[in-house]
Design a protein around this motif. Structure first.
Motif, short mmCIF file in Angstrom:
data_model
loop_
_atom_site.label_atom_id
_atom_site.label_comp_id
_atom_site.label_asym_id
_atom_site.label_seq_id
_atom_site.Cartn_x
_atom_site.Cartn_y
_atom_site.Cartn_z
N LYS A 1 -5.35 -11.75 22.61
CA LYS A 1 -4.38 -10.74 23.19
C LYS A 1 -2.97 -11.70 23.08
N LEU A 2 -2.83 -12.82 23.45
CA LEU A 2 -1.71 -13.79 23.14
C LEU A 2 -1.21 -13.96 21.82
N TYR A 3 -2.33 -14.14 20.98
CA TYR A 3 -2.04 -14.44 19.86
C TYR A 3 -1.71 -13.31 18.82
N GLU A 4 -2.17 -12.01 19.36
CA GLU A 4 -1.62 -10.94 18.71
C GLU A 4 0.08 -10.61 19.42
N VAL A 5 0.33 -10.85 20.54
CA VAL A 5 1.53 -10.65 21.11
C VAL A 5 2.58 -11.68 20.01
N ILE A 6 2.17 -12.69 20.02
CA ILE A 6 3.22 -13.76 19.13
C ILE A 6 3.11 -13.08 17.68
N GLY A 7 2.05 -12.85 17.12
CA GLY A 7 2.11 -12.17 15.86
C GLY A 7 2.78 -10.97 15.57
N ASN A 8 3.16 -10.08 16.71
CA ASN A 8 3.76 -8.87 16.74
C ASN A 8 5.15 -9.11 16.57
N TYR A 9 5.78 -10.32 17.14
CA TYR A 9 7.18 -10.77 17.16
C TYR A 9 7.49 -11.96 16.32
N LYS A 10 6.48 -11.97 15.31
CA LYS A 10 6.85 -13.04 14.34
C LYS A 10 8.08 -13.43 13.72
N GLU A 11 8.57 -11.82 13.08
CA GLU A 11 9.96 -12.03 12.58
C GLU A 11 11.12 -12.48 13.56
N LYS A 12 10.93 -12.05 14.56
CA LYS A 12 11.95 -12.22 15.86
C LYS A 12 11.96 -13.94 16.09
N LEU A 13 10.86 -14.31 16.38
CA LEU A 13 10.67 -15.83 16.51
C LEU A 13 11.02 -16.83 15.40
N VAL A 14 11.03 -16.36 14.23
CA VAL A 14 11.31 -16.97 13.01
C VAL A 14 12.84 -17.11 13.26
N LYS A 15 13.45 -15.74 13.36
CA LYS A 15 15.01 -15.56 13.41
C LYS A 15 15.72 -16.67 14.29
N ASP A 16 14.95 -16.78 15.55
CA ASP A 16 15.48 -17.73 16.63
C ASP A 16 15.17 -19.13 16.55
N ASN A 17 14.27 -19.40 15.63
CA ASN A 17 13.97 -20.70 15.28
C ASN A 17 12.67 -21.03 16.21
N PHE A 18 12.02 -20.17 16.74
CA PHE A 18 11.00 -20.36 17.70
C PHE A 18 9.49 -20.54 16.98
N ASP A 19 9.66 -20.38 15.64
CA ASP A 19 8.42 -19.87 14.81
C ASP A 19 7.50 -21.46 14.94
N VAL B 1 5.46 -10.82 26.81
CA VAL B 1 6.25 -9.89 26.36
C VAL B 1 7.80 -9.92 27.20
N ARG B 2 7.41 -10.07 28.61
CA ARG B 2 8.50 -9.91 29.40
C ARG B 2 9.53 -11.19 29.53
N LEU B 3 8.64 -12.49 29.17
CA LEU B 3 9.36 -13.53 28.94
C LEU B 3 10.25 -13.60 27.55
N PHE B 4 9.53 -12.92 26.53
CA PHE B 4 10.61 -12.79 25.27
C PHE B 4 11.77 -11.85 25.59
N GLN B 5 11.50 -10.91 26.54
CA GLN B 5 12.65 -9.84 26.78
C GLN B 5 13.80 -11.00 27.47
N LYS B 6 13.21 -11.45 28.70
CA LYS B 6 14.30 -12.17 29.24
C LYS B 6 15.20 -13.22 28.60
N ALA B 7 14.43 -13.66 27.59
CA ALA B 7 15.04 -14.77 26.47
C ALA B 7 15.86 -14.13 25.71
N GLY B 8 16.17 -12.85 25.72
CA GLY B 8 16.88 -12.12 24.45
C GLY B 8 16.26 -12.04 23.23
N ILE B 9 14.77 -12.73 23.00
CA ILE B 9 14.42 -12.59 21.67
C ILE B 9 13.88 -11.15 21.31
N VAL B 10 13.51 -10.37 22.24
CA VAL B 10 13.25 -8.91 21.83
C VAL B 10 14.04 -8.08 22.90
#
Length: 227
Positions: free
Chosen positions: A29-47, A217-226
């Motif tokens: 599940k965690l792997y899938e969540v990271i994959g779902n936001y891959k483009e956002k993570l790459v954009k913010d240099n978290f890839d 997902v909530r962590l990504f939201q609070k960090a402004g990634i999504v």
């Protein structure tokens, strides 16, 4: 005090397989969540960071599923499903069946003749259950891929030809996980007398897994990634 066959089954399921199923399911599940936001993570240099996390999650999944299906050893008991099925086979005269009608219904859904099942004694029915669950265990060929990766890439750092390691596909891992949940559902509901699978055939502990992925997902939201 010598543990009873039921005690042994309870230990295998609750202290072993149930935990390994949770670990594997949570990692996927965690792997899938990271994959779902891959483009956002790459954009913010978290890839790179989350790529390392994904590698760790893959390793955790492979190790957990290998533990679930580890073959019994002569010297000591493992907390694995093959060992649990062996206990059913070896102790069919001693294990009590809980909710027999529901068990007969499940076996009927698996293709057994209900009239024949009704006529069997509890020990005979348990023997049928053990045989049925044996067919749901993966063959050595089916699990060879993930054993190779565990032995060659996860448990040991061997210098090997990468092309000789078969690729691991998530659908295969998920299929092995689903089989494990079905087997635990039968053993848990009908030989441990606890609620592991609901009337719809769903593994009841899967709902707990989503808590961690939702937190990510909530962590990504609070960090402004999504958003």
């Amino acid at each position: 005090m010598v543990p009873t066959p039921k005690d042994k089954l309870k230990d295998i399921v609750n202290q072993g397989v149930k935990i390994d199923i949770f670990d594997a399911e949570e990692a996927i599940k965690l792997y899938e969540v990271i994959g779902n936001y891959k483009e956002k993570l790459v954009k913010d240099n978290f890839d790179n960071l989350f790529g390392v996390f994904q590698i760790a999650l893959i390793k955790n999944t492979i190790l957990a599923i290998n533990k679930i299906y580890e073959e019994p050893k002569n010297k000591y008991q493992l907390r694995s499903l093959p060992d649990a099925v062996k206990i059913l086979k070896d102790n069919c005269n001693d294990l009590k069946i809980e909710y027999r009608e529901q068990l007969e219904e499940k076996l009927t859904n698996w293709g057994f003749d209900k009239k024949c099942l009704i006529s069997l004694s509890d020990s005979e029915l348990t023997n049928i259950v053990a045989e049925a669950l044996s067919t749901k265990l993966p063959s050595q060929d089916e699990i060879k891929d993930i054993k190779d990766v565990r032995d060659k890439r996860v448990a040991h750092h061997e210098f090997i030809d990468e092309t000789k390691i078969s690729s691991i596909m998530w659908p295969h891992l998920e299929d092995l996980l689903e089989r494990a949940k079905k087997i635990v559902g039968v053993i848990g509901n009908h030989y441990l007398g606890s609620f592991y699978e609901n009337n719809d055939g769903e593994y009841v502990f899967s709902s707990e897994v989503s808590k961690t992925s939702r937190s990510l997902v909530r962590l990504f939201q609070k960090a402004g990634i999504v958003n």
